[in-house]
Design a protein around this motif. Structure first.
Motif, PDB file in Angstrom:
ATOM      1  N   UNK A 185     119.261  54.116 -18.954  1.00  0.00           N
ATOM      2  CA  UNK A 185     120.096  54.306 -20.140  1.00  0.00           C
ATOM      3  C   UNK A 185     119.624  53.468 -21.320  1.00  0.00           C
ATOM      4  N   UNK A 186     118.578  52.668 -21.093  1.00  0.00           N
ATOM      5  CA  UNK A 186     118.074  51.792 -22.153  1.00  0.00           C
ATOM      6  C   UNK A 186     116.628  51.415 -21.850  1.00  0.00           C
ATOM      7  N   UNK A 187     115.976  50.806 -22.841  1.00  0.00           N
ATOM      8  CA  UNK A 187     114.603  50.314 -22.633  1.00  0.00           C
ATOM      9  C   UNK A 187     114.579  49.254 -21.532  1.00  0.00           C
ATOM     10  N   UNK A 188     115.627  48.421 -21.448  1.00  0.00           N
ATOM     11  CA  UNK A 188     115.685  47.411 -20.383  1.00  0.00           C
ATOM     12  C   UNK A 188     115.727  48.078 -19.012  1.00  0.00           C
ATOM     13  N   UNK A 189     116.470  49.179 -18.905  1.00  0.00           N
ATOM     14  CA  UNK A 189     116.506  49.932 -17.645  1.00  0.00           C
ATOM     15  C   UNK A 189     115.124  50.479 -17.296  1.00  0.00           C
ATOM     16  N   UNK A 190     114.397  50.930 -18.321  1.00  0.00           N
ATOM     17  CA  UNK A 190     113.045  51.471 -18.100  1.00  0.00           C
ATOM     18  C   UNK A 190     112.144  50.384 -17.532  1.00  0.00           C
ATOM     19  N   UNK A 191     112.207  49.176 -18.101  1.00  0.00           N
ATOM     20  CA  UNK A 191     111.369  48.071 -17.615  1.00  0.00           C
ATOM     21  C   UNK A 191     111.726  47.709 -16.175  1.00  0.00           C
TER      22      UNK A 191
END
Length: 199
Positions: A185-191
């Motif tokens: 749901x966010x760039x942090x989730x992607x990382x």
């Protein structure tokens, strides 16, 4: 919604997948589907997983009438679940055909969930909700041919909303997705997902 949980380690990655058509949903998800994971856009990674599962990818320019005429299962795969393993997608297709039901990939809810109450007009935290009965919708959603024939157009939008709408009309079976099949749901989730799926 019925459960058809399978231990991901028990899924046969060599099983032959019946013919199916599928699409990767990216609309209404902002720019996140184009964020990079392992050097590829999320939407590209999701499309690769769909193709590797044995599902023939199509796009929304394909007419729904053509999808109905194919008499094959239709797989909706979310671009925000880019690392969903191909074997899991194939397992969901086989389960949809075997159960003659819509199949939805889900993940267990691990966050603490509280009810919100109200006291003298002010919100207060209430009791903790039992998480054992909660899941979050992930990907894919697999429509067996009979469901495809009963629908008038492509299901579109948020996968949880699509699942709720389908569950009002058809049997729906949930299958637990592996941890790398989680939704971001966010760039942090992607990382975090990138770290989880490395190696």
């Amino acid at each position: 919604m019925e459960d058809a949980y399978a231990d991901y380690d028990e899924i046969d990655e060599t099983a032959e997948v019946p013919p199916a058509l599928g699409i990767v949903a990216e609309d209404g998800r902002g720019s996140l589907p184009f964020a990079l994971i392992h050097g590829e856009a999320l939407v590209a990674a999701a499309t690769w997983s769909l193709g590797e599962s044995g599902v023939t990818p199509v796009d929304f320019t394909t007419s729904w009438e053509g999808m109905v005429a194919a008499e094959e299962p239709v797989v909706l795969h979310d671009s925000l679940c880019p690392m969903t393993p191909p074997a899991f997608i194939a397992h969901c297709v086989s389960t949809a055909l075997a159960r003659e039901a819509v199949v939805v990939g889900v993940r267990p809810v691990t966050d603490t969930v509280k009810k919100l109450g109200n006291e003298d007009g002010a919100p207060i935290l209430g009791e903790t909700v039992d998480r054992s009965a909660l899941v979050s919708v992930a990907s894919p959603i697999v429509l067996p041919p009979a469901v495809v024939a009963a629908l008038e157009d492509w299901p579109a939008g948020d996968f949880a909303e699509i699942t709720g709408s389908l569950a009002r009309r058809f049997p729906v079976v949930s299958v637990e997705a592996p941890p790398v099949g989680r939704r971001v749901a966010s760039e942090d989730d992607v990382r975090l997902l990138e770290a989880l799926s490395r190696g």
